[in-house]
Design a protein around this motif. Structure first.
Motif, PDB file in Angstrom:
ATOM      1  N   LYS A   1      -9.776   5.157 -12.576  1.00 49.59           N
ATOM      2  CA  LYS A   1     -10.240   6.539 -12.683  1.00 49.59           C
ATOM      3  C   LYS A   1      -9.799   7.341 -11.469  1.00 49.59           C
ATOM      4  CE  LYS A   1     -14.532   9.245 -12.915  1.00 49.59           C
ATOM      5  NZ  LYS A   1     -16.025   9.171 -12.966  1.00 49.59           N
ATOM      6  N   TRP A   2      -9.943   6.766 -10.277  1.00 48.93           N
ATOM      7  CA  TRP A   2      -9.559   7.465  -9.056  1.00 48.93           C
ATOM      8  C   TRP A   2      -8.044   7.597  -8.953  1.00 48.93           C
ATOM      9  CZ3 TRP A   2     -13.325   5.116  -4.810  1.00 48.93           C
ATOM     10  CH2 TRP A   2     -14.627   5.547  -5.103  1.00 48.93           C
ATOM     11  N   ASN A   3      -7.338   6.589  -9.430  1.00 49.85           N
ATOM     12  CA  ASN A   3      -5.879   6.666  -9.425  1.00 49.85           C
ATOM     13  C   ASN A   3      -5.394   7.781 -10.345  1.00 49.85           C
ATOM     14  OD1 ASN A   3      -3.134   5.401  -8.849  1.00 49.85           O
ATOM     15  ND2 ASN A   3      -3.186   5.278 -11.088  1.00 49.85           N
ATOM     16  N   ASP A   4      -5.965   7.832 -11.543  1.00 54.15           N
ATOM     17  CA  ASP A   4      -5.573   8.868 -12.504  1.00 54.15           C
ATOM     18  C   ASP A   4      -5.909  10.259 -11.984  1.00 54.15           C
ATOM     19  OD1 ASP A   4      -4.725   6.854 -14.151  1.00 54.15           O
ATOM     20  OD2 ASP A   4      -6.458   6.916 -15.494  1.00 54.15           O
ATOM     21  N   ALA A   5      -6.942  10.348 -11.152  1.00 57.42           N
ATOM     22  CA  ALA A   5      -7.335  11.641 -10.589  1.00 57.42           C
ATOM     23  C   ALA A   5      -6.424  12.073  -9.445  1.00 57.42           C
ATOM     24  CB  ALA A   5      -8.782  11.573 -10.099  1.00 57.42           C
ATOM     25  N   GLY A   6      -5.563  11.159  -8.997  1.00 59.73           N
ATOM     26  CA  GLY A   6      -4.608  11.510  -7.947  1.00 59.73           C
ATOM     27  C   GLY A   6      -5.190  11.506  -6.552  1.00 59.73           C
ATOM     28  N   PHE A   7      -6.100  10.572  -6.286  1.00 62.98           N
ATOM     29  CA  PHE A   7      -6.746  10.534  -4.973  1.00 62.98           C
ATOM     30  C   PHE A   7      -5.853   9.923  -3.898  1.00 62.98           C
ATOM     31  CE2 PHE A   7     -11.261  10.400  -7.003  1.00 62.98           C
ATOM     32  CZ  PHE A   7     -11.143  11.749  -7.321  1.00 62.98           C
ATOM     33  N   TRP A   8      -4.716   9.343  -4.295  1.00 63.55           N
ATOM     34  CA  TRP A   8      -3.716   8.846  -3.354  1.00 63.55           C
ATOM     35  C   TRP A   8      -2.337   9.097  -3.939  1.00 63.55           C
ATOM     36  CZ3 TRP A   8      -8.051   5.655  -4.426  1.00 63.55           C
ATOM     37  CH2 TRP A   8      -7.989   4.983  -5.652  1.00 63.55           C
ATOM     38  N   ARG A   9      -1.316   8.796  -3.200  1.00 63.39           N
ATOM     39  CA  ARG A   9       0.059   9.069  -3.634  1.00 63.39           C
ATOM     40  C   ARG A   9       0.409   8.270  -4.886  1.00 63.39           C
ATOM     41  NH1 ARG A   9       3.843  10.902   0.494  1.00 63.39           N
ATOM     42  NH2 ARG A   9       2.671  11.493   2.368  1.00 63.39           N
ATOM     43  N   GLU A  10       1.265   8.843  -5.709  1.00 61.90           N
ATOM     44  CA  GLU A  10       1.751   8.103  -6.867  1.00 61.90           C
ATOM     45  C   GLU A  10       2.578   6.900  -6.446  1.00 61.90           C
ATOM     46  OE1 GLU A  10       3.817  10.533  -9.645  1.00 61.90           O
ATOM     47  OE2 GLU A  10       2.098  11.833 -10.070  1.00 61.90           O
ATOM     48  N   ASP A  11       3.272   7.006  -5.305  1.00 58.82           N
ATOM     49  CA  ASP A  11       4.110   5.904  -4.831  1.00 58.82           C
ATOM     50  C   ASP A  11       3.399   5.088  -3.758  1.00 58.82           C
ATOM     51  OD1 ASP A  11       4.123   7.812  -2.840  1.00 58.82           O
ATOM     52  OD2 ASP A  11       6.236   7.512  -2.310  1.00 58.82           O
ATOM     53  N   VAL A  12       2.063   4.991  -3.855  1.00 56.11           N
ATOM     54  CA  VAL A  12       1.266   4.337  -2.817  1.00 56.11           C
ATOM     55  C   VAL A  12       1.717   2.903  -2.555  1.00 56.11           C
ATOM     56  CG1 VAL A  12      -0.506   3.601  -4.470  1.00 56.11           C
ATOM     57  CG2 VAL A  12      -1.108   3.855  -2.051  1.00 56.11           C
ATOM     58  N   LEU A  13       2.190   2.198  -3.580  1.00 56.14           N
ATOM     59  CA  LEU A  13       2.574   0.803  -3.400  1.00 56.14           C
ATOM     60  C   LEU A  13       3.812   0.647  -2.525  1.00 56.14           C
ATOM     61  CD1 LEU A  13       1.947  -0.617  -6.978  1.00 56.14           C
ATOM     62  CD2 LEU A  13       0.447  -0.686  -4.995  1.00 56.14           C
ATOM     63  N   ASN A  14       4.593   1.699  -2.410  1.00 52.61           N
ATOM     64  CA  ASN A  14       5.803   1.652  -1.591  1.00 52.61           C
ATOM     65  C   ASN A  14       5.676   2.459  -0.309  1.00 52.61           C
ATOM     66  OD1 ASN A  14       7.348   0.107  -3.514  1.00 52.61           O
ATOM     67  ND2 ASN A  14       7.483   1.970  -4.750  1.00 52.61           N
ATOM     68  N   TYR A  15       4.620   3.244  -0.198  1.00 51.03           N
ATOM     69  CA  TYR A  15       4.439   4.123   0.958  1.00 51.03           C
ATOM     70  C   TYR A  15       3.914   3.322   2.147  1.00 51.03           C
ATOM     71  CZ  TYR A  15       2.577   7.999   3.759  1.00 51.03           C
ATOM     72  OH  TYR A  15       2.301   8.880   4.755  1.00 51.03           O
ATOM     73  N   ASP A  16       4.456   3.581   3.317  1.00 46.26           N
ATOM     74  CA  ASP A  16       4.009   2.864   4.512  1.00 46.26           C
ATOM     75  C   ASP A  16       3.718   3.819   5.670  1.00 46.26           C
ATOM     76  OD1 ASP A  16       6.559   3.638   5.133  1.00 46.26           O
ATOM     77  OD2 ASP A  16       7.327   1.636   5.579  1.00 46.26           O
ATOM     78  N   GLY A  17       3.268   5.011   5.340  1.00 44.95           N
ATOM     79  CA  GLY A  17       2.946   6.002   6.370  1.00 44.95           C
ATOM     80  C   GLY A  17       1.661   5.668   7.103  1.00 44.95           C
ATOM     81  N   ASP A  18       1.360   6.443   8.130  1.00 44.78           N
ATOM     82  CA  ASP A  18       0.202   6.217   8.989  1.00 44.78           C
ATOM     83  C   ASP A  18      -0.945   7.115   8.555  1.00 44.78           C
ATOM     84  OD1 ASP A  18      -1.666   6.126  11.117  1.00 44.78           O
ATOM     85  OD2 ASP A  18      -0.083   5.574  12.531  1.00 44.78           O
ATOM     86  N   CYS A  19      -1.910   6.548   7.859  1.00 45.29           N
ATOM     87  CA  CYS A  19      -3.032   7.314   7.319  1.00 45.29           C
ATOM     88  C   CYS A  19      -3.883   7.935   8.429  1.00 45.29           C
ATOM     89  CB  CYS A  19      -3.889   6.400   6.440  1.00 45.29           C
ATOM     90  SG  CYS A  19      -5.205   7.247   5.530  1.00 45.29           S
ATOM     91  N   ARG A  20      -4.037   7.210   9.522  1.00 51.72           N
ATOM     92  CA  ARG A  20      -4.877   7.724  10.615  1.00 51.72           C
ATOM     93  C   ARG A  20      -4.277   8.976  11.233  1.00 51.72           C
ATOM     94  NH1 ARG A  20      -6.548   2.959  13.571  1.00 51.72           N
ATOM     95  NH2 ARG A  20      -7.551   2.763  11.534  1.00 51.72           N
ATOM     96  N   GLU A  21      -2.975   8.931  11.460  1.00 51.59           N
ATOM     97  CA  GLU A  21      -2.324  10.115  12.024  1.00 51.59           C
ATOM     98  C   GLU A  21      -2.397  11.286  11.045  1.00 51.59           C
ATOM     99  OE1 GLU A  21      -1.246  10.629  15.103  1.00 51.59           O
ATOM    100  OE2 GLU A  21      -2.022   8.633  15.546  1.00 51.59           O
ATOM    101  N   ALA A  22      -2.333  10.977   9.748  1.00 54.55           N
ATOM    102  CA  ALA A  22      -2.461  12.035   8.743  1.00 54.55           C
ATOM    103  C   ALA A  22      -3.861  12.634   8.769  1.00 54.55           C
ATOM    104  CB  ALA A  22      -2.154  11.478   7.356  1.00 54.55           C
ATOM    105  N   MET A  23      -4.869  11.806   8.993  1.00 52.86           N
ATOM    106  CA  MET A  23      -6.232  12.313   9.092  1.00 52.86           C
ATOM    107  C   MET A  23      -6.388  13.185  10.339  1.00 52.86           C
ATOM    108  SD  MET A  23      -9.808  10.166   8.947  1.00 52.86           S
ATOM    109  CE  MET A  23     -11.396  10.990   8.968  1.00 52.86           C
ATOM    110  N   TYR A  24      -5.800  12.733  11.439  1.00 57.84           N
ATOM    111  CA  TYR A  24      -5.834  13.538  12.659  1.00 57.84           C
ATOM    112  C   TYR A  24      -5.145  14.892  12.449  1.00 57.84           C
ATOM    113  CZ  TYR A  24      -7.272   9.456  15.482  1.00 57.84           C
ATOM    114  OH  TYR A  24      -7.940   8.383  16.028  1.00 57.84           O
TER     115      TYR A  24
END
Length: 487
Positions: free
Chosen positions: A283-306
């Protein structure tokens, strides 16, 4: 109740999993070669290579620290320290590959019995057995401190010591979600305090609806397998994860509860909880709560939150103590909070004393000197401050009341030391960080009112009789869990 066909092998698995191991590999014991005068021969200069976890720093601060530290180590032990990093991308696989590669350059290994496969790697012969004579001779201060707490028994396999516990360092390592209290309040959650797992969805949806350009949870799936899934299971059951019996990278086997820890269960096979979790994640995936390419994404979530482009991050309480003040500076008024897994049912255990530990590689060419260096890093104030804090006046400063601070303009995101010395921290030498959240003590005191001692401290598991079944199950989980519940 819905069941998997794999349930048929449960009895066989449980019979094998909960055996306290009495058989296994074992390694060649090194002897302590101390001179007749009781002094250690350090006439030959040695390079000691320590394996650490984390992304290798690129700001030059770690290299500058090592230059200073190695001058001290040369004087005190005629040695120098080198750091080898296992980076977060695919670390679960690469860590074990590194340990079992036969690399003769490795000496000190960062390990743990709950998340870094210490017992499995001991059984596979990755670590060198450490006699008490060896420890007394080359790591005397560490030996005395651990002995005073009677903690060597938690580090033994086949009655031999294989690693050194980080048992004199206070921390809570229970995980949870960091989120913005200001946005949670605007989403309609009372006082902005998420208290139930499902409220995370309320918060995420509000971000989707009201914050253009912000991803509710901009997580990199490569480095966070089972992040929310584990939190859901922790919060919706009284089960306790049994460390060191992971199925692949997944915490699969659990004790029923803190009151019944040695009856083994698995929410993957014994209840509908895993289905409820998967349905919510979809349900949360379908709602788009994270990237569609989340399985391949390796960005820094903490820096994005900052930066204000992610609404949340996930890690443990020890991290939150610094997340909160950092968010106060970088996103004023954000009122960063933590929804810790198990908040609904107080299902929080204290860390194992071997959540952080050090081992000596079975292939080390100079284990005696490696122990000497480790003893200095753990117990010598000059070495301790360098490896943990860096160079005084540049990386950190000491306040007039003896606390840790940083020079004006210092930014953790850009200037962090990142030496990642997580295998020998010592409360006797720790400096209280003025930048920690001022509610830290209150949070620790709160946990202390209900957190329970982990019942699996010292448990060694022999999985030999079920290795094939565990491997097959790991393949199934690695195929289906990431798409359904890696978030």
């Amino acid at each position: 109740m819905r069941k998997h066909a794999v349930k048929k092998i449960t009895a066989a698995l449980l019979a094998g999993v909960m055996v306290v191991s009495l058989a296994g590999c074992g390694g060649k014991q090194k002897s302590a070669a101390v001179g007749a005068d009781g002094k250690v021969d350090t006439s030959k200069h040695e390079v000691i290579n320590m394996l650490v976890l984390g992304d290798k720093p690129s700001n030059g601060r770690c290299e500058a620290m090592l230059e200073k530290l190695n001058a001290v180590l040369k004087e005190k032990a005629n040695a120098e320290l080198k750091l080898t990093y296992v980076e977060w991308a695919d670390w679960q696989t690469q860590y074990n590959v590194q340990l079992l590669s036969g690399d003769k350059s490795l000496d000190i290994i960062t390990t743990a019995t709950d998340w870094l496969y210490a017992w499995e790697n001991t059984q596979k012969g990755a670590f060198m057995p450490l006699s008490e004579d060896l420890l007394k001779a080359y790591a005397p201060k560490t030996y005395e401190q651990v002995s005073s707490m009677d903690d060597w028994k938690y580090c033994k396999y086949q009655d031999q010591i294989y690693f050194i516990p980080e048992d004199h360092y206070t921390q809570y390592t229970n995980h949870g979600l960091f989120y913005r209290g200001d946005w949670a309040k605007e989403s309609g959650i009372e006082n902005g305090d998420i208290k139930e797992f499902e409220q995370i969805g309320t918060y995420f949806q509000w971000i989707k609806d009201h914050k253009e350009g912000v991803i509710p949870w901009d997580i990199g799936g490569k480095i966070n397998p089972g992040g929310l899934l584990g939190g859901y299971l922790n919060s919706k059951t009284d089960n306790i994860v049994i460390p060191s019996v992971n199925v692949g990278n997944y915490e699969f086997w659990m004790g029923v509860s803190k009151d019944d820890p040695f009856t083994v269960t698995s929410p993957y096979m014994e209840s509908d909880t895993i289905y409820d979790a998967a349905e919510l994640m979809k349900k949360w995936n379908d709602a788009g709560f994270w990237r569609e390419d989340v399985l391949n994404y390796d960005g820094d979530c903490r820096e994005a939150m900052y930066a204000g482009t992610s609404g949340s991050d996930e890690h443990h309480s020890q991290t939150y103590y610094t997340i909160r003040p950092s968010m106060d500076r970088k996103q004023p008024g954000s009122d960063a909070k933590m929804y810790w897994w198990g908040m609904e049912n107080n299902n929080v255990s204290k860390p194992l004393k071997t959540h952080g530990a050090a081992a000596i590689s079975a292939n080390s060419q100079h284990p005696e000197r490696a122990l000497m260096v480790y003893d200095l890093l753990r117990n010598d104030e000059t070495c301790y401050r360098l490896i943990n804090y860096g160079i005084e006046g540049v990386d950190y400063i000491i306040t007039s009341d003896g606390k840790l601070d940083h020079p004006e303009g210092w930014d953790k995101s850009k200037d962090s030391l990142d030496s990642n010395y997580w295998c020998g921290r010592n409360d006797d030498l720790e400096l209280q960080d003025v930048q920690w959240w001022d509610g830290t003590k209150g949070m620790i005191d709160m946990y202390n009112t209900f957190a329970y001692d982990n019942p699996y401290t010292g448990l060694v598991v022999d999985k030999n009789s079920v290795e094939a079944e565990m491997s097959a199950m790991a393949s199934v989980l690695s195929e289906y869990i990431p798409p359904a519940g890696i978030r």
